[in-house]
Design an enzyme around this catalytic site. Sequence first.
Site, PDB file in Angstrom:
ATOM      1  N   MET A  99      -0.712  -2.774   7.368  1.00  0.00           N
ATOM      2  CA  MET A  99      -0.503  -3.854   8.328  1.00  0.00           C
ATOM      3  C   MET A  99      -1.552  -3.788   9.419  1.00  0.00           C
ATOM      4  O   MET A  99      -1.703  -2.751  10.073  1.00  0.00           O
ATOM      5  CB  MET A  99       0.890  -3.747   8.955  1.00  0.00           C
ATOM      6  CG  MET A  99       2.018  -3.984   7.988  1.00  0.00           C
ATOM      7  SD  MET A  99       3.603  -3.527   8.737  1.00  0.00           S
ATOM      8  CE  MET A  99       3.530  -1.749   8.565  1.00  0.00           C
ATOM      9  N   GLY A 187      -0.126  -1.620  14.461  1.00  0.00           N
ATOM     10  CA  GLY A 187      -0.965  -1.171  13.361  1.00  0.00           C
ATOM     11  C   GLY A 187      -0.376  -0.011  12.590  1.00  0.00           C
ATOM     12  O   GLY A 187      -0.082   1.019  13.165  1.00  0.00           O
ATOM     13  N   SER A 188      -0.205  -0.137  11.285  1.00  0.00           N
ATOM     14  CA  SER A 188       0.508   0.903  10.561  1.00  0.00           C
ATOM     15  C   SER A 188       0.498   0.622   9.063  1.00  0.00           C
ATOM     16  O   SER A 188      -0.215  -0.256   8.584  1.00  0.00           O
ATOM     17  CB  SER A 188       1.948   0.972  11.061  1.00  0.00           C
ATOM     18  OG  SER A 188       2.469  -0.329  11.209  1.00  0.00           O
ATOM     19  N   ARG A 189       1.363   1.362   8.326  1.00  0.00           N
ATOM     20  CA  ARG A 189       1.401   1.228   6.878  1.00  0.00           C
ATOM     21  C   ARG A 189       2.788   1.635   6.385  1.00  0.00           C
ATOM     22  O   ARG A 189       3.468   2.446   7.011  1.00  0.00           O
ATOM     23  CB  ARG A 189       0.303   2.136   6.309  1.00  0.00           C
ATOM     24  CG  ARG A 189       0.401   2.493   4.866  1.00  0.00           C
ATOM     25  CD  ARG A 189      -0.782   3.385   4.503  1.00  0.00           C
ATOM     26  NE  ARG A 189      -0.422   4.383   3.537  1.00  0.00           N
ATOM     27  CZ  ARG A 189      -1.181   5.410   3.208  1.00  0.00           C
ATOM     28  NH1 ARG A 189      -2.343   5.591   3.799  1.00  0.00           N
ATOM     29  NH2 ARG A 189      -0.788   6.266   2.301  1.00  0.00           N
TER      30      ARG A 189
END
Length: 218
Positions: A99, A187-189
């Site tokens: 993301m 911001g990440s996954r």
Amino acid sequence: MIRFHKEGYKIISITFIIAIAIILGAEKIFHTTLAIKITQVLTLGFVVLILQFFRNPNRKTTLNDAHIIAPVDGKVVVIEEVEEPEFFKDKRIQVSIFMSPINVHVTRYAMSGTIAYSKYHPGKYLVAWHPKASTENERTTVVIQNETFGNILYRQIAGALAKRIVNYAKEGEMVTQGTDAGFIKFGSRVDLFLPIGTKIHVKLGDKVKGGVQVIAEK
């Protein structure tokens, strides 16, 4: 009507207060019309970015125990067979979705079932696409049991900008596919670990839509 996630209420309120102070104070701080206008425009732009980050669009999920839906909006960056060392300790198919800050950051349950495992891990803040982010970054690991599909594991992973992971999954509770499972700020996954033999409906580079798009099936 635009909805915002509850995890953003405090930040949105603070942002508005600061923005109003900057916009009203710009005329006193700067002495040229150009500087005042640039400051005001940049401030409004920042407010818009915060609002779009915490947006929480209403998604209508078609419930299906044989389907895995995308848990988040973003880009598919990993599809591979790996060893899952934390819970299953065997081979699984890993599907990872990255993301960016402009994506919706609501995490949704990829399938219905019972929460069998939910654990928070403190850690580093490597960029979310780093190969070691899944095991070294701040993260939460959740396992959902479903009699039709089998057990799946998903992992919320903080990135270089994400400083807080919110996880609503509690062991023993029943959850419904597509409903709110948490939030990752800035911001990440998310990694999914699926049973070997699962049919994957996405490919590397695909952009997926959380809560509605089927990305795998039994």
